[in-house]
Write a protein that holds these residues in place. Structure first.
Motif, PDB file in Angstrom:
ATOM      1  N   VAL A 339       0.839  -1.202   0.000  1.00  0.00           N
ATOM      2  CA  VAL A 339       0.000   0.000   0.000  1.00  0.00           C
ATOM      3  C   VAL A 339       0.871   1.246   0.000  1.00  0.00           C
ATOM      4  O   VAL A 339       0.650   2.186  -0.780  1.00  0.00           O
ATOM      5  N   MET A 340       1.885   1.265   0.856  1.00  0.00           N
ATOM      6  CA  MET A 340       2.746   2.438   0.942  1.00  0.00           C
ATOM      7  C   MET A 340       3.522   2.667  -0.357  1.00  0.00           C
ATOM      8  O   MET A 340       3.756   3.810  -0.759  1.00  0.00           O
ATOM      9  N   THR A 341       3.926   1.613  -1.011  1.00  0.00           N
ATOM     10  CA  THR A 341       4.655   1.744  -2.277  1.00  0.00           C
ATOM     11  C   THR A 341       3.778   2.391  -3.346  1.00  0.00           C
ATOM     12  O   THR A 341       4.256   3.181  -4.167  1.00  0.00           O
ATOM     13  N   HIS A 342       2.503   2.059  -3.335  1.00  0.00           N
ATOM     14  CA  HIS A 342       1.563   2.645  -4.294  1.00  0.00           C
ATOM     15  C   HIS A 342       1.190   4.085  -3.938  1.00  0.00           C
ATOM     16  O   HIS A 342       0.538   4.769  -4.726  1.00  0.00           O
ATOM     17  N   GLY A 343       1.575   4.535  -2.767  1.00  0.00           N
ATOM     18  CA  GLY A 343       1.214   5.888  -2.349  1.00  0.00           C
ATOM     19  C   GLY A 343      -0.293   6.046  -2.266  1.00  0.00           C
ATOM     20  O   GLY A 343      -0.998   5.164  -1.778  1.00  0.00           O
ATOM     21  N   GLY A 344      -0.793   7.164  -2.772  1.00  0.00           N
ATOM     22  CA  GLY A 344      -2.228   7.416  -2.727  1.00  0.00           C
ATOM     23  C   GLY A 344      -3.038   6.360  -3.461  1.00  0.00           C
ATOM     24  O   GLY A 344      -4.148   6.017  -3.050  1.00  0.00           O
ATOM     25  N   PHE A 345      -2.465   5.820  -4.546  1.00  0.00           N
ATOM     26  CA  PHE A 345      -3.191   4.801  -5.299  1.00  0.00           C
ATOM     27  C   PHE A 345      -3.337   3.502  -4.505  1.00  0.00           C
ATOM     28  O   PHE A 345      -4.191   2.680  -4.818  1.00  0.00           O
ATOM     29  N   GLY A 346      -2.491   3.309  -3.506  1.00  0.00           N
ATOM     30  CA  GLY A 346      -2.644   2.136  -2.667  1.00  0.00           C
ATOM     31  C   GLY A 346      -3.938   2.127  -1.883  1.00  0.00           C
ATOM     32  O   GLY A 346      -4.392   1.073  -1.432  1.00  0.00           O
ATOM     33  N   TYR A 347      -4.540   3.296  -1.764  1.00  0.00           N
ATOM     34  CA  TYR A 347      -5.807   3.431  -1.039  1.00  0.00           C
ATOM     35  C   TYR A 347      -7.001   3.191  -1.958  1.00  0.00           C
ATOM     36  O   TYR A 347      -8.135   3.140  -1.501  1.00  0.00           O
ATOM     37  N   ALA A 348      -6.737   3.071  -3.261  1.00  0.00           N
ATOM     38  CA  ALA A 348      -7.807   2.890  -4.247  1.00  0.00           C
ATOM     39  C   ALA A 348      -8.060   1.401  -4.485  1.00  0.00           C
ATOM     40  O   ALA A 348      -7.136   0.618  -4.647  1.00  0.00           O
ATOM     41  N   LYS A 349      -9.325   1.020  -4.532  1.00  0.00           N
ATOM     42  CA  LYS A 349      -9.673  -0.383  -4.695  1.00  0.00           C
ATOM     43  C   LYS A 349      -9.192  -0.959  -6.019  1.00  0.00           C
ATOM     44  O   LYS A 349      -8.903  -2.156  -6.114  1.00  0.00           O
ATOM     45  N   GLU A 350      -9.105  -0.140  -7.058  1.00  0.00           N
ATOM     46  CA  GLU A 350      -8.751  -0.652  -8.375  1.00  0.00           C
ATOM     47  C   GLU A 350      -7.341  -1.233  -8.419  1.00  0.00           C
ATOM     48  O   GLU A 350      -7.006  -2.006  -9.316  1.00  0.00           O
ATOM     49  N   TYR A 351      -6.491  -0.863  -7.476  1.00  0.00           N
ATOM     50  CA  TYR A 351      -5.136  -1.415  -7.430  1.00  0.00           C
ATOM     51  C   TYR A 351      -5.036  -2.655  -6.546  1.00  0.00           C
ATOM     52  O   TYR A 351      -3.972  -3.264  -6.446  1.00  0.00           O
TER      53      TYR A 351
END
Length: 388
Positions: A339-351
């Motif tokens: 999650v942290m590696t994805h940054g903000g996108f880690g909080y998005a369900k699509e990822y």
């Protein structure tokens, strides 16, 4: 000492991944959003003959070991199914081991084929609201009256009870104050799930929406004597034969989920460009992911060691608990780092990685907490005074 998977084990992994490939991220994302048991996935595993991987061949199973089952469960989790997919068949793999070991021939012939063929689903009724992991203090009572037992009481955190046809139930048949040892007086049953006598209340939870968790209320629930497994009063001894395999399997599932999260994080770190360079070029990204890989590999070796010990008939309690501890922690760290590696996108369900983080809490908490594992190792392995 050979650390490589043998050809049969490699073929098991390949076959499982081929089935799982039919159930992609979209499938599991929808299950996470809307819930509902993944019947399609369950049926596919049943049709391919994998639900009875550890059940003897004479009852329709494959007669393989916990090591092969662990390889299968890791593959399911790692495929993208995570704990939603693994938990759908988890009970089939280890749950009826007490029936295999302690049931009589008539019981095995009657109880096992339905599970192997996928015609019947079972839930495991042990945990209670006011006892937690202190199993010897169970309050649910089964009182014998003639040729049947009458059960009253309550269970909690019972998975798949919404869809189960059968229940493997541990209940007290002799009051606690009448036994010399608190492990005595508990009996094990495998019975039809009578919804007229068992009320099922689903528990809303943070993850794994596809696999229901429930509170059960028993009101004069009747169980025929012939559905009691083994001798009356020895149920606690019998379920121990399912607890160590469960720890091994959930460790394998945690490793699989951690590896899945790590692979997604590494792939994202290679292609995500910030300040004109891939973020994976930064050691602040590289080093945590590298540590995740190291921890997951170590946890997997411990898991395989515990599975081997069980299959060899050796005492495997310390190894099984250590595997569960290491895998639970390593899986959690990997999912959190993804999650942290994805940054903000880690909080998005699509990822998808936010789902992995929610689901990995299951093997970290259940079926035994990391703190109680440390207490067990301290007492049983190191010989320190009991702390609880």
């Amino acid at each position: 000492m050979d650390f490589a998977l043998n050809p049969q084990q490699e073929s098991i992994r390949d076959a499982i991944l081929k089935i799982c490939a039919r159930f992609d991220d979209t499938y599991w994302l929808e299950k996470d959003r809307t819930g509902g048991f993944p019947h399609e996935f369950y049926d596919a595993m049943a049709q391919a003959g994998w639900l009875g991987i550890c059940i003897p061949e004479e009852f329709g199973g494959s007669g393989l070991g916990i090591m092969e089952a662990a390889i299968m469960m890791r593959a399911i989790s790692e495929s993208g199914a995570g704990m939603s997919g693994a938990s759908a068949i988890h009970m089939n793999v280890f749950g009826l081991n007490p029936v295999v070991v302690f049931g009589n021939d008539a019981q095995r012939a009657r109880m096992l084929p339905g599970i192997v063929e996928g015609r019947e689903k079972a839930c495991f009724g042990v945990t209670e609201p006011n006892t937690g992991l202190n199993t010897t203090q169970l309050k649910t009572r089964a009182v014998r009256k003639g040729d049947k037992y009458i059960v009253n009481g309550q269970k909690v955190w019972i998975s798949t009870a919404q869809v189960a046809h059968k229940i493997l139930l541990l209940a007290r048949t002799t009051p606690l104050e009448e036994v010399k040892n608190p492990t005595h007086g508990l009996s094990l049953f495998y019975a039809d799930f009578d919804r007229e006598r068992v009320k099922v209340h689903e528990i809303e939870k943070m993850g794994r929406k596809a696999i229901d968790s429930n509170e059960l209320f028993f009101a004069d629930f009747e169980i025929p004597v012939e559905d009691r497994i083994g001798e009356e009063g020895r149920g606690f001894e019998y379920i121990l034969h399912g607890m160590n395999p469960e720890r091994v399997l959930i460790a394998a599932e945690a490793v699989g989920l951690g590896k899945l999260a790590l692979d997604r994080a590494a792939a994202y770190a290679k292609q995500r460009i910030v300040f004109n360079r891939p973020i994976g070029q930064n050691q602040a990204i590289q080093h945590p992911l590298a540590k995740n890989w190291i921890d997951l590999e170590a946890a997997w070796l411990m898991t395989m060691s515990a599975a081997w010990q069980y299959d060899q008939g050796l005492p495997c309690g310390p190894a099984a608990n250590a595997a569960k501890y290491l895998a639970g922690e390593a899986g959690f760290d990997a999912c959190q780092q993804a999650v942290m590696t994805h940054g903000g996108f880690g909080y998005a369900k699509e990822y998808h990685v936010e789902r992995y983080l929610r689901e990995v809490m299951i093997p970290r908490i259940a079926p035994i907490s990391p703190q109680l594992i440390l207490s067990f190792i301290g007492e049983k392995v190191l010989g320190l005074p009991k702390s609880y």
